[in-house]
Design an enzyme around this catalytic site. Sequence first.
Site, PDB file in Angstrom:
ATOM      1  N   LYS A 250       0.804  -1.218   0.023  1.00 62.60           N
ATOM      2  CA  LYS A 250       0.059  -0.011  -0.162  1.00 62.60           C
ATOM      3  C   LYS A 250       0.879   1.206  -0.119  1.00 62.60           C
ATOM      4  CE  LYS A 250      -3.139   2.860   3.014  1.00 62.60           C
ATOM      5  NZ  LYS A 250      -3.832   2.891   4.260  1.00 62.60           N
ATOM      6  N   ASP A 255      -2.445  10.351   3.391  1.00 56.06           N
ATOM      7  CA  ASP A 255      -3.803  10.059   3.539  1.00 56.06           C
ATOM      8  C   ASP A 255      -4.712  10.947   4.434  1.00 56.06           C
ATOM      9  OD1 ASP A 255      -6.305   8.630   4.026  1.00 56.06           O
ATOM     10  OD2 ASP A 255      -5.517   7.241   5.291  1.00 56.06           O
ATOM     11  N   LYS A 262      -9.798  13.149   7.921  1.00 51.20           N
ATOM     12  CA  LYS A 262      -9.302  12.837   9.504  1.00 51.20           C
ATOM     13  C   LYS A 262      -9.598  14.199  10.309  1.00 51.20           C
ATOM     14  CE  LYS A 262      -6.336   8.982   8.001  1.00 51.20           C
ATOM     15  NZ  LYS A 262      -6.796   8.150   8.838  1.00 51.20           N
ATOM     16  N   ASP A 273       1.830   6.571   5.341  1.00 54.20           N
ATOM     17  CA  ASP A 273       0.906   5.477   5.055  1.00 54.20           C
ATOM     18  C   ASP A 273       1.362   4.917   3.733  1.00 54.20           C
ATOM     19  OD1 ASP A 273      -1.414   4.249   5.503  1.00 54.20           O
ATOM     20  OD2 ASP A 273      -2.813   5.965   4.478  1.00 54.20           O
ATOM     21  N   ASP A 332     -11.969   7.163   3.738  1.00 52.36           N
ATOM     22  CA  ASP A 332     -10.805   7.147   4.547  1.00 52.36           C
ATOM     23  C   ASP A 332     -10.361   5.452   4.603  1.00 52.36           C
ATOM     24  OD1 ASP A 332      -8.519   7.728   6.117  1.00 52.36           O
ATOM     25  OD2 ASP A 332      -9.769   8.036   7.835  1.00 52.36           O
ATOM     26  N   GLU A 334      -9.289   3.888   2.112  1.00 52.44           N
ATOM     27  CA  GLU A 334      -9.001   3.708   0.917  1.00 52.44           C
ATOM     28  C   GLU A 334      -7.723   2.727   0.542  1.00 52.44           C
ATOM     29  OE1 GLU A 334      -7.469   5.322   3.277  1.00 52.44           O
ATOM     30  OE2 GLU A 334      -5.374   5.118   2.980  1.00 52.44           O
ATOM     31  N   ARG A 336      -7.485  -0.482   1.057  1.00 50.13           N
ATOM     32  CA  ARG A 336      -7.860  -1.473   0.315  1.00 50.13           C
ATOM     33  C   ARG A 336      -8.451  -1.633  -0.896  1.00 50.13           C
ATOM     34  NH1 ARG A 336     -12.232  -1.750   5.240  1.00 50.13           N
ATOM     35  NH2 ARG A 336     -10.692  -0.663   6.122  1.00 50.13           N
TER      36      ARG A 336
HETATM   37  N1  BES Z   1      -3.908   4.782   6.806  1.00 46.09           N
HETATM   38  C1  BES Z   1      -5.130   4.425   7.687  1.00 46.09           C
HETATM   39  C2  BES Z   1      -4.801   3.589   8.816  1.00 46.09           C
HETATM   40  C3  BES Z   1      -3.863   4.092  10.145  1.00 46.09           C
HETATM   41  C4  BES Z   1      -4.666   4.734  11.069  1.00 46.09           C
HETATM   42  C5  BES Z   1      -2.720   3.588   9.918  1.00 46.09           C
HETATM   43  C6  BES Z   1      -3.666   5.104  11.980  1.00 46.09           C
HETATM   44  C7  BES Z   1      -1.909   3.854  11.182  1.00 46.09           C
HETATM   45  C8  BES Z   1      -2.438   4.859  11.955  1.00 46.09           C
HETATM   46  C9  BES Z   1      -6.204   4.008   6.852  1.00 46.09           C
HETATM   47  O1  BES Z   1      -6.302   4.435   5.683  1.00 46.09           O
HETATM   48  C10 BES Z   1      -7.538   4.555   7.461  1.00 46.09           C
HETATM   49  O2  BES Z   1      -7.685   5.513   7.414  1.00 46.09           O
HETATM   50  N2  BES Z   1      -8.446   3.469   7.951  1.00 46.09           N
HETATM   51  C11 BES Z   1      -9.542   3.602   8.665  1.00 46.09           C
HETATM   52  C12 BES Z   1     -10.540   2.789   8.135  1.00 46.09           C
HETATM   53  C13 BES Z   1     -11.777   2.810   8.634  1.00 46.09           C
HETATM   54  C14 BES Z   1     -12.487   4.208   7.880  1.00 46.09           C
HETATM   55  C15 BES Z   1     -12.795   1.973   8.437  1.00 46.09           C
HETATM   56  C16 BES Z   1      -9.448   3.644  10.338  1.00 46.09           C
HETATM   57  O3  BES Z   1      -8.521   2.664  10.558  1.00 46.09           O
HETATM   58  O4  BES Z   1      -9.661   4.474  11.060  1.00 46.09           O
HETATM   59 ZN    ZN Z   2      -4.544   4.801   4.732  1.00 41.50          ZN
HETATM   60 MN    MN Z   3      -7.324   6.346   5.330  1.00 44.53          MN
END
Ligand code: BES
Ligand code: ZN
Ligand code: MN
Length: 485
Positions: A250, A255, A262, A273, A332, A334, A336
């Site tokens: 990824k 992000d 966020k 990210d 968010d 994204e 996947r």
């Molecule tokens: N890049 C983030 C995941 C992340 C968050 C990595 C904090 C490291 C620290 C990912 O793209 C994301 O935002 N995931 C969301 C998914 C949710 C919207 C289902 C998350 O984990 O909040």
């Molecule tokens: Zn992300």
């Molecule tokens: Mn995200």
Amino acid sequence: MKITFRTAADASTPRLVARAAEPDKLPAGLGAAAIEGAAISRFSGKAGQLFESFGERGGRVERLALVGVGADKDDARQAALERAGAALAARYMTSGETALALDAGDLGPREIAAVLTGLVLRAWRYDIHRTRLKAEQKVSLAEVVVIGAPAGTEPAWAEQAAVVEGVKFTRELVAEPPNVIYPETFVERCQERFAGTGATLTVLGEDEMQALGMGALLGVSQGSVRPARMLAIRWDGGAPGDKPTAFIGKGVTFDTGGISIKPAAGMEEMKWDMGGAGAVAGAMLALVKRKAKANLIGVCGLVENMPDGNAQRPGDVVVTMSGQTVEVINTDAEGRLVLCDAMTWAQKEFAPARMIDLATLTGAMVISLGHEHAGIFANDDALADQLLAAGRTSGDKLWRFPLSPAYDKLIDSEIADIKNVGPRWGGSITAAQFLQRFVENGTPWAHLDIAGMAWADKPGAVWGKGATGYGVRLLDRFVRDVLEG
Ligand code: BES
Ligand code: ZN
Ligand code: MN
């Protein structure tokens, strides 16, 4: 760090001399001050413990650093030796000393290589954007002279040095700010670093990805002015005709969350990210540099996730390269969406024997495992066990999570084939279930959620604060033990 080897110490070797001490056993030939000093300082030779003393030898002042290499219970010898090297780096990297002599003593070639590995990795820092550092804040240590190493040490180090270079490359990509590393410049750095190595790089632009039908990846990228890229790094070091192993990363170079934006606090962290893609690029560099005897493909899906008038909306339905449709509930989630098209492309283009993806995919993974293990999800027990074992020996530790039809059902959509988020609970698992829907023909696949591991807020075993390079040593170990073993 320059590493050189000499058979014996002479007047030109560094004044700072490091010697390894086994538990409760000091190296031979120490003076009374060092022996008594170590004893009254409670120096016991535990891994990473350090005792410093000054003495005189042949009319020169010598600065002696005794470093413990004694492993704790359950701790591998190599890890203890790395910790010793790291302790030396932490102590002397900004000490003003420019060179360190490492007295090989009774250590063997692989043991010395381990000390050097810990030392070089721990001494890594990325200061190129800091223009006002005072002299005493700058890294001074630039050279290690290994004295009296047995035959075989230089080749042992050369192989390790390739892995160390890979880790450093990953850290560099991860540490760089998001206005410096974005999809195009990520590719450029790789092109520079892989030039002349024998690896083949393939880059897809947005038009090509459009033609291939990568609607999920392009949907994420849609709000950004920086065009997306797909990068494949290919290394054919194995038997001709052997199906390759694919590593897929990824690479969200920033992000923001997109329209599902966020919170401001801590958002700067989302420059890392792209840690999965960074690990894939670094691992491939390590493997290519040490000429691994395996056929390997590293695929990096590179995008920036931004809010914009043209950004994708929650509710949009996108068509993936696989033909499956996805309802974007949350922009968010994204990672996947990027990975699914990268996985489909990797399978169609390279027909891999197995597929391992690495991604900073979910915040829920950090809640589950903190910063000690990455999560592993797999459709194949043998592959999972091989990776878990590589995690234990490399120090890039993994912990396995479940997959099941009951979790899979949670991402069924009312309007499309899949939705990109499930309920809040088990968020790392439903993310993995999403990816599993893009595995074709039962290809053995493992997903590593490295969200808690790519970046460290405090120094660890062989890293300082910041980018850790997690994943490089894990994949190198996996290739050694499973594909080359
Ligand atoms: N890049 C983030 C995941 C992340 C968050 C990595 C904090 C490291 C620290 C990912 O793209 C994301 O935002 N995931 C969301 C998914 C949710 C919207 C289902 C998350 O984990 O909040
Ligand atoms: Zn992300
Ligand atoms: Mn995200």
